[in-house]
Write a protein that holds these residues in place. Sequence first.
Motif, PDB file in Angstrom:
ATOM      1  N   GLN A 227      -7.783   5.448   0.170  1.00 28.74           N
ATOM      2  CA  GLN A 227      -6.672   4.426   0.186  1.00 28.74           C
ATOM      3  C   GLN A 227      -5.856   4.768   1.647  1.00 28.74           C
ATOM      4  O   GLN A 227      -5.477   4.029   2.341  1.00 28.74           O
ATOM      5  N   ILE A 228      -6.176   6.249   2.169  1.00 26.04           N
ATOM      6  CA  ILE A 228      -5.734   6.388   3.632  1.00 26.04           C
ATOM      7  C   ILE A 228      -6.461   5.503   4.617  1.00 26.04           C
ATOM      8  O   ILE A 228      -5.929   4.902   5.577  1.00 26.04           O
ATOM      9  N   LYS A 229      -7.697   5.303   4.475  1.00 29.79           N
ATOM     10  CA  LYS A 229      -8.688   4.453   5.234  1.00 29.79           C
ATOM     11  C   LYS A 229      -8.211   3.007   5.274  1.00 29.79           C
ATOM     12  O   LYS A 229      -8.164   2.367   6.356  1.00 29.79           O
ATOM     13  N   GLN A 230      -7.870   2.636   3.829  1.00 26.49           N
ATOM     14  CA  GLN A 230      -7.332   1.165   3.909  1.00 26.49           C
ATOM     15  C   GLN A 230      -6.140   0.984   4.468  1.00 26.49           C
ATOM     16  O   GLN A 230      -5.917  -0.044   5.199  1.00 26.49           O
TER      17      GLN A 230
ATOM     18  N   SER B 172       2.994   6.354   6.737  1.00 33.99           N
ATOM     19  CA  SER B 172       1.432   6.912   6.346  1.00 33.99           C
ATOM     20  C   SER B 172       1.562   8.635   6.316  1.00 33.99           C
ATOM     21  O   SER B 172       1.281   9.298   5.437  1.00 33.99           O
ATOM     22  N   PRO B 173       1.758   9.295   7.677  1.00 30.76           N
ATOM     23  CA  PRO B 173       1.575  10.663   7.589  1.00 30.76           C
ATOM     24  C   PRO B 173       2.771  11.442   6.949  1.00 30.76           C
ATOM     25  O   PRO B 173       2.274  12.398   6.293  1.00 30.76           O
ATOM     26  N   ALA B 174       3.828  10.798   6.861  1.00 32.50           N
ATOM     27  CA  ALA B 174       4.995  11.397   6.075  1.00 32.50           C
ATOM     28  C   ALA B 174       4.800  11.527   4.583  1.00 32.50           C
ATOM     29  O   ALA B 174       4.928  12.516   4.089  1.00 32.50           O
ATOM     30  N   ILE B 175       4.303  10.124   4.147  1.00 31.04           N
ATOM     31  CA  ILE B 175       3.962  10.146   2.720  1.00 31.04           C
ATOM     32  C   ILE B 175       2.833  11.168   2.359  1.00 31.04           C
ATOM     33  O   ILE B 175       2.828  11.740   1.298  1.00 31.04           O
ATOM     34  N   ARG B 176       1.969  11.455   3.279  1.00 32.30           N
ATOM     35  CA  ARG B 176       0.740  11.865   2.914  1.00 32.30           C
ATOM     36  C   ARG B 176       1.107  13.440   2.700  1.00 32.30           C
ATOM     37  O   ARG B 176       0.631  13.941   1.735  1.00 32.30           O
TER      38      ARG B 176
ATOM     39  N   LEU C 253       0.953  -1.132   0.011  1.00 29.71           N
ATOM     40  CA  LEU C 253       0.030   0.155   0.007  1.00 29.71           C
ATOM     41  C   LEU C 253       0.874   1.295   0.089  1.00 29.71           C
ATOM     42  O   LEU C 253       0.641   2.335  -0.501  1.00 29.71           O
ATOM     43  N   ILE C 254       2.067   1.135   0.746  1.00 26.39           N
ATOM     44  CA  ILE C 254       2.716   2.274   0.775  1.00 26.39           C
ATOM     45  C   ILE C 254       3.420   2.746  -0.776  1.00 26.39           C
ATOM     46  O   ILE C 254       3.546   3.712  -1.197  1.00 26.39           O
ATOM     47  N   ILE C 255       3.980   1.570  -1.400  1.00 21.00           N
ATOM     48  CA  ILE C 255       4.420   1.620  -2.627  1.00 21.00           C
ATOM     49  C   ILE C 255       3.372   2.412  -3.580  1.00 21.00           C
ATOM     50  O   ILE C 255       3.794   3.081  -4.396  1.00 21.00           O
ATOM     51  N   GLU C 256       1.995   2.064  -3.501  1.00 19.53           N
ATOM     52  CA  GLU C 256       0.935   2.425  -4.298  1.00 19.53           C
ATOM     53  C   GLU C 256       0.811   4.030  -4.068  1.00 19.53           C
ATOM     54  O   GLU C 256       0.699   4.801  -4.911  1.00 19.53           O
TER      55      GLU C 256
ATOM     56  N   GLN D  52      -1.907  11.858  -6.548  1.00 18.19           N
ATOM     57  CA  GLN D  52      -3.159  12.051  -5.787  1.00 18.19           C
ATOM     58  C   GLN D  52      -3.492  11.087  -4.906  1.00 18.19           C
ATOM     59  O   GLN D  52      -4.071  10.030  -5.226  1.00 18.19           O
ATOM     60  N   ILE D  53      -3.451  11.168  -3.557  1.00 16.87           N
ATOM     61  CA  ILE D  53      -3.794  10.289  -2.652  1.00 16.87           C
ATOM     62  C   ILE D  53      -5.265  10.304  -2.311  1.00 16.87           C
ATOM     63  O   ILE D  53      -5.465  11.507  -2.015  1.00 16.87           O
TER      64      ILE D  53
END
Length: 725
Positions: free
Chosen positions: A209-212, A263-267, A195-198, A204-205
Amino acid sequence: MFIFSYWFSRLVAADPGRKRLKTASKATISVITAVVIMLIVLKAAGSSQITAAILSGVIGLMGILVVNDETTKAKKVTTVLVALSSAVSLGIGSFLSRYGQAENVFLVLLVFLSFYLQKFGIRYFSLSMVAFMSFYFASILHVTFSQLPWLLAGVIVGACCAFIYNFVIFKDRPSNVLRSSMKSFHIQVNLVLDLIIELIQKKQIEPAQIKQYNRNIKKLAEYARVASEELGNTDPHDIWPGVTAEQMRLYVFDTVMLLQTYSPAIRKLSELKAFNHFDIQQVLLKLVESIREAEVLNENPTHSLTDAAQHLQELRQKLSELEPQDERYKDWLYLIRRIETISNHVIDEAYELQQAIVKQEKQPQKEAEEQEDEEDNDEEKGLKPSTKKSIQAVITAVATLIFGSFLSPSHQYWALLAGYLVLLGTETIGSTFVKAVQRSVGTLLGAAVGFIVASYVSPGILEVTLLFICVFMAFYFFPITYSFMSFWITMMLAFMYDMLLGGISESLLLARVLDTVVGVGIGLAVAALVFPKRTRDKITDTSVEYVAALKEFVHTYLHRFTKQYAFANLADKGMELEKKLKQLHVDSDPIIKGFVGRSRLQQFLTVFTAINYYAKHLVASSTRNEAFYKEAEFHGVVKEVEEKVASNFTQLEKALRGERGTYVYTLEDVRQKIEQSLDYFDTSVQSRNLQHLQLLHNIYYVWKINQSVVHLAKDLGAEEISNES
C-alpha cells in the motif's frame, strides 16, 4: 469495482493537458491526409510515383513535430520555411546523385549544421533537421531529377496539411490545455485521497500500500509541474474569472504538500496505535472525505468546502481535549497538528479560489520586487557545447558512412541515421549510452514483431491502417520512453518496406538491426572519446544549479522577517526547485541504472530529496504574508542565521565542484540561543513571547535544510565549524 474505477481514473489523468494525445493525433492525421491527397493526385495524373506520396507523409509528420517556436506567428513562418528547406534539399540531392561521393559530403554537412545551428535558435535546428531527412530520403531512394516535380508537389501537400492541422483544426488553445491539466491534477488528487482513506481505515498498513501511495504521489508531483508550467502560458482568469495565477499555484503547491505530508504522518500514527482513538480516526476520515468531495474550481459547486472547514474545527477541538503530557498521546499529537496545519492551508487556498470564482472579480496581482537578471558573463573557455556536439556528429557521420558501405552497400545510410539520432538530445556519455541501448532494444523487438505481423498481413488497407497506428503509438509514447518510440517506428518501417518492395525478407530486417547497432555503437564511441562529458560532471553542474536556486529561495524566505512589506512568491520558487530536482534525477539515471557508484549516488540524491521536502515546508509555513518582526533582537538573530546559511550554500557549491579548503557552520550555537528560555527575548512582554514562538516555528525547517547541507558538504570533504572564529 474499485480497481476498475481506479485504473479508469488513472487512464483519464495519464496525459495532463492531453498534450501527448493532441500531438500524436495531429501527426498521424497529417500523415494520413497528406498521403491520401497525393495518392489521389498521382492516380488522377496517371503517375505511379508512390515515393511522392510517402515523402508527402514525411513532411506532414515533420511539419508537426519539429516546429517548436515559442509563438504561433513564429511557428507559422517556420512551417512555410520547412517546405522551402525540404524542396532545396531534394533539389540538391537529385543533382548530387550523379556525382558519387559529393552526395555523402553534403549529407555530412547537413548533419553538422543541424547540431551547430541550434545555438542560434530552435528554428534553425528545425530547418536543418528537415533538410537532413529530405536529403536522406532522396539518397536512400536514389531520386533523379525527373522525379523532382512530383516530389516537390508532395512537399507542398505535406507542408499544407501540417499547417492546416497545426494552426486551423488543432490550433493551440492554452486555456483548454490549462483546464485539462487541472482536471488531470484533481483526478490524481482524488486517487491519492482514496488511498489515504484506505490507510486510515486499516489497522495494519501493508508495504504494498505504501509503494502504491508513493507511486501515485510521484504522478501527482508530475501533474502539478505540468499545471504550474501552463499557468506561465495562460492567465487562469480567462477560464475562472477572479482567479490569479499566484492563487492557483499556491493552491496546487499546498495540495501536493498536504498529500506528501499525509503518508509518513498516517503511517507513523498507525504504528503508534493512534487510530485506536476512535474519535480521532473518524474526524480524520471525515476531513479527508470532505476535501476529496470539494469542487474547488466549479462556479456552482455541489460540494463546498464548508464541511471540510467544520471537520477541521472538530479536529482542533479533539486536539485541545487531549493532554500533551499524557503518555498515551504525546508521541503522536504533533503528527495530528502537522496534518491540521497543512490541511488548513489547503482549505484556505481552495476557499479563496471558490470565492474569487463566485465574485468573478479579477484580483490585483502582487508585484514582486524588481530583480535584475544577472547575465552570466562567464563564458565557457574553448569550444562551445554546440560546436563540440556538431564535431561529434560529423565524425559519427563519416564513420557510419564508411562502416555502412561495407555492411550493407544498398542501405549505407541506415547506420548514419542511427548514429545521428543517438547523439540528438544527449549531453553526457551516460545519457548517450542509455539512449543507444533503448534504440537498439526497441529496433530489435520492432523488427521481430514487424516481420512476423507483415508476413501474415497482405499489402492493402489493413497494412496501411497498421502503419498509421504505428505512427500514432510512436509519437504518443515518445515522451514516456524512447524504447517504445523505436519499437513502433521500426514496425512502421517493416510495413513500409513490405509495401514498397512487394515483400519483406529476414535479411533486410537483420540488416536494419545490424546497421542500427553499429550506428548507435559508433555514436556512443564518439561521445565517449571526442569532447566527452562525463555523467558525473553533468550531475555536478545540475547540483550546483539546484544549490544556487535553494540559496535564493531561503534568502527570500528569511528576508521577509527583517524587511517590512517584502513580497516572496515562494510557490513559484518551490516549483522551480522541484523542476531542478527532477532534472538532477534524470541526469543521475544512467548511473542509477548501472552498478558503479550507484549506492553513493543514491544516498546523495536522498539528501537532496530531503532538502527539497524541507524547502516545500517553508512554502507551507503558517506565516505567508506579513512576516516582519519589528524587534531589533529578532533582526539580529535572523540576520545571523541568513548569513551563515548563505555561507554554507556557497561552500557546498565549492565542495560540489571539487574545491578544497571548504568549511560549513553547524549553527548549533545560534539554534541553542533561540531555543533557550523565553527570557532571552524579555519575557515580560507577551507579544514578544508570541513572536518568539512564531520564529521557532518559522525557521524550524531552515535548521533541517542546513543540517542536510552540512552533511553533504562534510561528505565532500568540508570542515565543520561551530562559530565564526
